[in-house]
Design an enzyme around this catalytic site. Structure first.
Site, PDB file in Angstrom:
ATOM      1  N   LYS A  31      91.070   8.438 -56.257  1.00  0.00           N
ATOM      2  CA  LYS A  31      92.289   8.856 -55.552  1.00  0.00           C
ATOM      3  C   LYS A  31      92.377   8.138 -54.210  1.00  0.00           C
ATOM      4  O   LYS A  31      93.447   7.681 -53.796  1.00  0.00           O
ATOM      5  CB  LYS A  31      92.278  10.382 -55.344  1.00  0.00           C
ATOM      6  CG  LYS A  31      92.310  11.151 -56.660  1.00  0.00           C
ATOM      7  CD  LYS A  31      91.865  12.609 -56.526  1.00  0.00           C
ATOM      8  CE  LYS A  31      91.531  13.174 -57.906  1.00  0.00           C
ATOM      9  NZ  LYS A  31      90.851  14.474 -57.859  1.00  0.00           N
ATOM     10  N   LYS A  53      75.317  14.852 -52.908  1.00  0.00           N
ATOM     11  CA  LYS A  53      76.483  14.098 -52.426  1.00  0.00           C
ATOM     12  C   LYS A  53      76.266  13.585 -50.993  1.00  0.00           C
ATOM     13  O   LYS A  53      77.018  12.767 -50.488  1.00  0.00           O
ATOM     14  CB  LYS A  53      77.742  14.969 -52.501  1.00  0.00           C
ATOM     15  CG  LYS A  53      78.150  15.318 -53.943  1.00  0.00           C
ATOM     16  CD  LYS A  53      79.362  16.222 -53.975  1.00  0.00           C
ATOM     17  CE  LYS A  53      79.659  16.786 -55.351  1.00  0.00           C
ATOM     18  NZ  LYS A  53      80.375  15.838 -56.228  1.00  0.00           N
ATOM     19  N   THR A 100      85.802  11.467 -58.903  1.00  0.00           N
ATOM     20  CA  THR A 100      87.215  11.128 -59.134  1.00  0.00           C
ATOM     21  C   THR A 100      87.952  11.011 -57.799  1.00  0.00           C
ATOM     22  O   THR A 100      88.939  10.290 -57.701  1.00  0.00           O
ATOM     23  CB  THR A 100      87.915  12.179 -60.018  1.00  0.00           C
ATOM     24  OG1 THR A 100      87.578  13.474 -59.528  1.00  0.00           O
ATOM     25  CG2 THR A 100      87.487  12.042 -61.460  1.00  0.00           C
ATOM     26  N   LYS A 131      84.865  16.569 -50.755  1.00  0.00           N
ATOM     27  CA  LYS A 131      84.323  16.895 -52.073  1.00  0.00           C
ATOM     28  C   LYS A 131      83.497  18.163 -51.922  1.00  0.00           C
ATOM     29  O   LYS A 131      83.279  18.628 -50.799  1.00  0.00           O
ATOM     30  CB  LYS A 131      83.444  15.764 -52.606  1.00  0.00           C
ATOM     31  CG  LYS A 131      82.407  15.261 -51.581  1.00  0.00           C
ATOM     32  CD  LYS A 131      81.601  14.089 -52.087  1.00  0.00           C
ATOM     33  CE  LYS A 131      82.299  12.766 -51.993  1.00  0.00           C
ATOM     34  NZ  LYS A 131      82.670  12.180 -53.267  1.00  0.00           N
ATOM     35  N   ARG A 132      83.006  18.726 -53.033  1.00  0.00           N
ATOM     36  CA  ARG A 132      82.127  19.869 -52.904  1.00  0.00           C
ATOM     37  C   ARG A 132      80.903  19.501 -52.063  1.00  0.00           C
ATOM     38  O   ARG A 132      80.485  18.343 -52.020  1.00  0.00           O
ATOM     39  CB  ARG A 132      81.660  20.338 -54.290  1.00  0.00           C
ATOM     40  CG  ARG A 132      82.687  21.169 -55.012  1.00  0.00           C
ATOM     41  CD  ARG A 132      83.059  22.418 -54.234  1.00  0.00           C
ATOM     42  NE  ARG A 132      82.009  23.396 -54.230  1.00  0.00           N
ATOM     43  CZ  ARG A 132      82.001  24.486 -54.992  1.00  0.00           C
ATOM     44  NH1 ARG A 132      83.003  24.742 -55.804  1.00  0.00           N
ATOM     45  NH2 ARG A 132      81.008  25.351 -54.931  1.00  0.00           N
ATOM     46  N   HIS A 159      79.136  16.371 -67.992  1.00  0.00           N
ATOM     47  CA  HIS A 159      79.634  16.025 -66.653  1.00  0.00           C
ATOM     48  C   HIS A 159      78.569  15.956 -65.574  1.00  0.00           C
ATOM     49  O   HIS A 159      78.889  15.804 -64.402  1.00  0.00           O
ATOM     50  CB  HIS A 159      80.682  17.036 -66.190  1.00  0.00           C
ATOM     51  CG  HIS A 159      81.946  16.987 -66.967  1.00  0.00           C
ATOM     52  ND1 HIS A 159      83.014  16.202 -66.619  1.00  0.00           N
ATOM     53  CD2 HIS A 159      82.314  17.624 -68.094  1.00  0.00           C
ATOM     54  CE1 HIS A 159      84.006  16.368 -67.491  1.00  0.00           C
ATOM     55  NE2 HIS A 159      83.596  17.225 -68.397  1.00  0.00           N
TER      56      HIS A 159
HETATM   57  C1  26V Z   1      77.307  20.618 -60.803  1.00  0.00           C
HETATM   58  C2  26V Z   1      75.978  20.735 -60.553  1.00  0.00           C
HETATM   59  C3  26V Z   1      75.351  19.723 -59.718  1.00  0.00           C
HETATM   60  C4  26V Z   1      74.011  20.070 -59.213  1.00  0.00           C
HETATM   61  C5  26V Z   1      73.157  20.939 -60.039  1.00  0.00           C
HETATM   62  C6  26V Z   1      73.838  21.965 -60.812  1.00  0.00           C
HETATM   63  C7  26V Z   1      75.272  21.795 -61.083  1.00  0.00           C
HETATM   64  C8  26V Z   1      75.922  22.707 -61.873  1.00  0.00           C
HETATM   65  C9  26V Z   1      77.239  22.594 -62.120  1.00  0.00           C
HETATM   66  C10 26V Z   1      77.944  21.563 -61.610  1.00  0.00           C
HETATM   67  C11 26V Z   1      79.401  21.489 -61.787  1.00  0.00           C
HETATM   68  C12 26V Z   1      79.851  21.148 -63.146  1.00  0.00           C
HETATM   69  C13 26V Z   1      79.899  19.743 -63.380  1.00  0.00           C
HETATM   70  C14 26V Z   1      80.949  18.988 -62.617  1.00  0.00           C
HETATM   71  O1  26V Z   1      81.889  19.467 -62.017  1.00  0.00           O
HETATM   72  N1  26V Z   1      80.756  17.730 -62.693  1.00  0.00           N
HETATM   73  C15 26V Z   1      81.629  16.760 -62.099  1.00  0.00           C
HETATM   74  O2  26V Z   1      82.539  16.348 -63.110  1.00  0.00           O
HETATM   75  C16 26V Z   1      83.446  15.380 -62.630  1.00  0.00           C
HETATM   76  C17 26V Z   1      84.412  15.115 -63.742  1.00  0.00           C
HETATM   77  O3  26V Z   1      83.774  14.499 -64.803  1.00  0.00           O
HETATM   78  C18 26V Z   1      82.701  14.143 -62.196  1.00  0.00           C
HETATM   79  O4  26V Z   1      83.627  13.230 -61.674  1.00  0.00           O
HETATM   80  C19 26V Z   1      81.662  14.481 -61.136  1.00  0.00           C
HETATM   81  O5  26V Z   1      80.869  13.360 -60.856  1.00  0.00           O
HETATM   82  C20 26V Z   1      80.774  15.598 -61.636  1.00  0.00           C
HETATM   83  O6  26V Z   1      79.904  16.062 -60.608  1.00  0.00           O
END
Ligand code: 26V
Length: 876
Positions: free
Chosen positions: A665, A559, A661, A553-554, A362
């Site tokens: 929406k 972002k 996502t 969003k987060r 992801h």
């Molecule tokens: C995100 C990040 C981003 C920066 C660096 C470290 C880090 C560590 C953990 C995460 C969160 C877990 C991954 C996540 O939530 N990814 C999101 O997954 C969504 C569903 O597939 C996708 O639509 C998003 O683009 C993606 O950021």
């Protein structure tokens, strides 16, 4: 709301049931009940109805013995269940009416439900959308996760700063869950591994001894399919101490262990890690991962063996989808069960694991790659570590066999090794073991194949595939935007609810003047609804006639909320210099939680709030711009926001957002996207046409090229672009922080100097600024023409068909999971009875399977098992 209703909803029964529940649960008359009590009573009344369908579905699973998906995820961001269940049971309107007659407002009752926030953001919400689609499409599935006592923190804004408040979502209990102690599993941590010779086979076997134990108790929540009487299960695990705490124990060792076990149970499910900015190697997080994975895998294997004969056939009936690397321990845990409990040989066991496990990636962000120090891993999970070592040893042999001749085996091991440099690398284990690796949007998958996972792709090209994300239209249109849902149904019928590709039939209405006016009216009403929420929650008055420009969003640097707010500061400068400037009213709406320790993210929230304070209170700009930061952005208020948005900000640095996502929406609700060619935006542009979006900025290729060449020099832009320079100077001259002009210095530095070894403006904010401002100008120009704007908005809604999670799930089923739809037999009472006719009937092949299963079941009860599993199951 759709007029079609398959369920015979008995209003009288429901009303009596609510009244009865209030009496028996609270010893009160209906007239004295609080809203919370009415919610609880109504939720229990609803659960009574769901239970029948739930039992019915699970019976069909028993009888048909279908292949079952276990979707393993640390996060399920379900959002409120009450309204969603009503929607999927097609009972929303009748219940609204029933409650109204009793003197209650359904919306107010819905607001009494806490928003279960067992997830951080995109990944967790995707898991929830997938469950909705799986149930709606009649696929047998379990969501497996953790029942965190505290979910995602609640965000309060105090003096412009984010303050985190614990989210005690279980305070009033959870009416939709069922505790299932009969499925309790035992999980072992620590201790050491000893070996023994199995007297029956003469083989050396291993077992963990001197461990701390904890009981995993599952809580089941129904996942109701839309209009089909089908109910899947979200199974989340809670920890309880094993019954070993005997106060009369005088044995010091026992006593100490009992205390440790007790503490372990108390802490393990306490809190969701609210961190998505980087992976911290926290021991408790690894415990959480093993806890829920081990419980889920143990139970899945037991369930399989209760219906089938031969453990070798596990891949025919079970698939484990690993939602990111967090559940990768599935691999060694399943190996452990097969080796130690079922006595399989390594190759046999590995073959099964390789056909049962699949992995979704992801994010490409390097900080997100999970690595565990060997010291923590091997201490906490000694037997699992042994197995990982062996997986790694064999994989390194494969690398040598393939690359020694080319002389780069050592390099390949440095990239792909599972244990390397003192750490266990979880993504590498998931890729080596699983039969499928997928990204979540086409661009993302291409970047995985060509950049971040290139060596793996070279070695296992057949494993890689793309599954572009999707969202459920049931929650994010039917529930979130009833006015638009009704309008769409009036125009094209209600098939879109279960087949979103049908929404394309709206396209001709884009050029219909009457339809344009109606669409505009609906958007306006939704904006009034959101404006009311903002007035109540922020005390800010916003004009529903202004452009609602939304970034929710987060909060993360990639972002680029900072790009958005810097642009607002720039606009404000323009308006101040030129008060007569013709500029349509524009409301910039933000909603975002920042990880608690993420300084720049938290500072960006403070900046947004301080800019809002200055701009919203400056009469000289005549309310032409307003800035709103919506506190505690979560699934429930997201629904209000999506319905009301004109503009959807999807402005990540190209290549960084795996999919996104929220973009889908917002598109579905008729917002136009301003965005980079990143993540799913690329595919959205294909669907709606690039001319119906506002695309700007560097391409992913350009970003990656800069990155590979040490970045770029933002000082060039600072020196040459007066507008950018003005805004940057305002970050540090006290304009937005008069009491402490240095407050935003870290943001300034991140743009111009770079910090902690990373290059200046790592996310290309200044590089993309002018292009972004230009896209914003195009928006303002386009918005002037109401008709063509309505056309654009309708086209966006009409082009969102691809982005249903139903489509995504069908692709996973076709390419990875190979599940079959389960047909539910008709129910004699008539309730849900039409459901079966909506499913494609199960093929002959599966009825053959069914016979075989009946045979297998008998065999299970009569056969003699000599494997260690027998001993294990006897123990449990
Ligand atoms: C995100 C990040 C981003 C920066 C660096 C470290 C880090 C560590 C953990 C995460 C969160 C877990 C991954 C996540 O939530 N990814 C999101 O997954 C969504 C569903 O597939 C996708 O639509 C998003 O683009 C993606 O950021």
């Amino acid at each position: 709301m759709t007029k079609k209703s398959l369920m015979k909803f008995d209003k009288n029964l429901f009303q009596r049931s609510v009244e009865y529940n209030i009496r028996t649960m609270y010893r009160r008359e209906l007239s004295d009940a609080t809203s919370q009590q009415v919610f609880q009573a109504a939720a229990f009344a609803l659960k009574d109805q769901i239970i029948n369908a739930w039992i019915h579905t699970q019976k069909a699973f028993e009888e048909q013995n279908p292949k079952t998906l276990y979707y393993l995820s640390m996060e399920f961001l379900m959002g409120r269940a009450f309204g969603n269940n009503l929607i999927n049971l097609q009972a929303y309107e009748p219940v609204k009416e029933a409650l109204h007659e009793m003197g209650f407002d359904l919306n107010a009752i819905e607001d009494e439900e806490p928003d279960p926030a067992l997830g951080n953001g995109g990944l967790g919400r995707l898991a929830a959308c997938f469950l909705d689609s799986l149930a709606t499409l009649n696929y047998p599935a379990y969501g497996c996760g953790i029942r965190y006592r505290y979910g995602m923190f609640q965000q309060k804004i105090r003096d412009g700063y984010q303050v985190e408040v614990p989210d005690n979502w279980l305070e009033n209990g959870n009416p939709f869950e069922l505790r299932r102690p009969e499925y309790t599993q035992e999980i072992h941590f620590g201790g050491h591994v000893s070996s023994y010779i199995d007297p029956e086979t003469g083989r050396t076997m291993f077992r963990q001894e001197g461990y701390n134990a904890v009981k995993a108790i599952p809580y089941d929540m129904p996942v109701v399919g839309y209009g089909n009487g089908f109910v899947d299960t979200l199974r989340i695990w809670d920890a309880e101490p094993v019954e070993s705490f005997h106060l009369d124990s005088f044995d010091k060792g026992d006593y100490q262990k009992a205390v440790e076990d007790e503490n372990l149970a108390r802490t393990i499910c306490e809190v969701l890690y609210p961190c998505d900015d980087h992976i911290q190697g926290k021991e408790l997080r690894l415990k959480q991962q093993y806890f829920f994975v081990s419980a889920s895998v143990q139970l899945a294997v037991k369930k399989f063996m209760s219906r089938n004969n031969d453990i070798h056939e596990l891949p025919e009936k079970v698939v484990f989808q690993m939602n990111d690397t967090h559940p990768t321990l599935t691999v060694p845990e399943l190996m452990r069960i097969l080796l130690d409990e079922y006595g399989l040989e390594w190759d046999d066991a590995w073959n099964i694991v390789q056909h049962c496990t699949a992995y979704t990636n992801h994010t490409i962000m390097a900080e997100a790659l999970e690595k565990w120090p060997i010291e923590i891993f091997s201490r906490l999970l000694p037997r699992i570590y042994q197995i990982v070592e062996e997986i790694n040893r064999r994989f390194e042999n494969d690398i040598h066999a393939r690359y020694d001749g080319q002389g780069d085996a050592a390099y390949k091991i440095s990239k792909m090794g599972i244990i390397y440099d003192g750490q266990v690398r979880m993504a590498n284990m998931a890729i080596v073991a699983g039969y499928s690796v997928n990204g979540v949007a086409r661009l993302h998958t291409e970047i995985l194949k060509n950049e971040s996972l290139r060596d793996f792709y070279e070695m296992f090209p057949e494993k890689f595939g793309n599954k572009t994300n999707g969202i459920t239209q049931r929650r994010f249109l039917l529930h979130a935007n009833p006015l638009l849902a009704d309008w769409i149904t009036d125009k094209i019928g209600d098939e879109w609810i279960t087949d979103l590709s049908r929404i394309a039939e709206l396209a001709p209405y884009a050029d219909d003047a009457k339809a344009q006016r109606e669409f505009e009216q609906i958007k306006y009403k939704n904006k009034v609804r959101l404006a009311k929420y903002i007035q109540e929650h922020n005390g800010i008055e916003v004009d529903p006639r202004s452009i609602f420009d939304v970034q929710v969003k987060r909060l993360h640097e990639y972002k680029r909320q900072l790009l958005n707010i810097l642009h607002v500061m720039y606009l404000y400068n323009q308006l101040k210099k030129n008060p007569a400037m013709d500029y349509p009213k524009h409301t910039f709406i933000f909603g975002a939680k920042a990880a608690a320790g993420y300084r720049n993210a938290k500072l960006t929230i403070k900046l947004i709030n301080n800019v809002a304070e200055v701009i919203n209170n400056d009469p000289s700009i005549e309310d032409k711009i307003k800035v709103v930061f919506i506190e505690d952005y979560r699934v429930s208020n997201a629904e209000l926001i999506f319905a009301a948005a004109d503009i959807s900000e999807q402005i990540s640095t190209a290549s960084k957002e795996a999919s996104g996502t929220g973009c889908m929406k917002l598109m579905l609700n008729g917002a136009a996207t301003i965005g980079t060619m990143d993540g799913a935006n690329v595919e959205m542009a294909e669907e709606v046409g690039i001319e119906n979006m506002f695309i700007f900025g560097l391409s992913s290729k350009e970003v990656i090229d800069y990155e590979n060449n040490g970045g770029y020099n933002p000082m060039d832009i600072f020196n040459s672009d007066g507008n950018v320079r003005e805004v940057l100077v305002q970050l540090v001259n006290g304009m937005y922080s008069p009491e402490n002009p240095e407050l935003f210095r870290p943001l300034y530095d991140s743009l111009l100097k770079g910090e902690n070894g990373s290059s200046a403006d790592r996310y290309f904010i200044l590089k993309d600024f002018e292009s972004y401002a230009d896209a914003q100008r195009r928006i303002v120009a386009a918005y002037e023409d109401k008709k063509s704007w309505a056309r654009l908005a309708i086209l966006n809604t009409a082009s969102a068909g691809k982005f249903s999670s139903d489509r995504t799930i069908e692709e996973y089923v076709r390419d990875i999971w190979h599940l079959q739809k389960v047909e539910l037999p008709a129910v004699s009472s008539g309730r849900f009875s039409k459901a079966a006719s909506r499913t494609t009937s199960v093929s002959k092949k599966s009825s053959v399977k069914k016979e075989k299963t009946e045979g297998a079941k008998k065999a299970v009860t009569t056969r003699k098992r000599t494997s260690p599993a027998k001993k294990a199951s006897a123990r449990s």
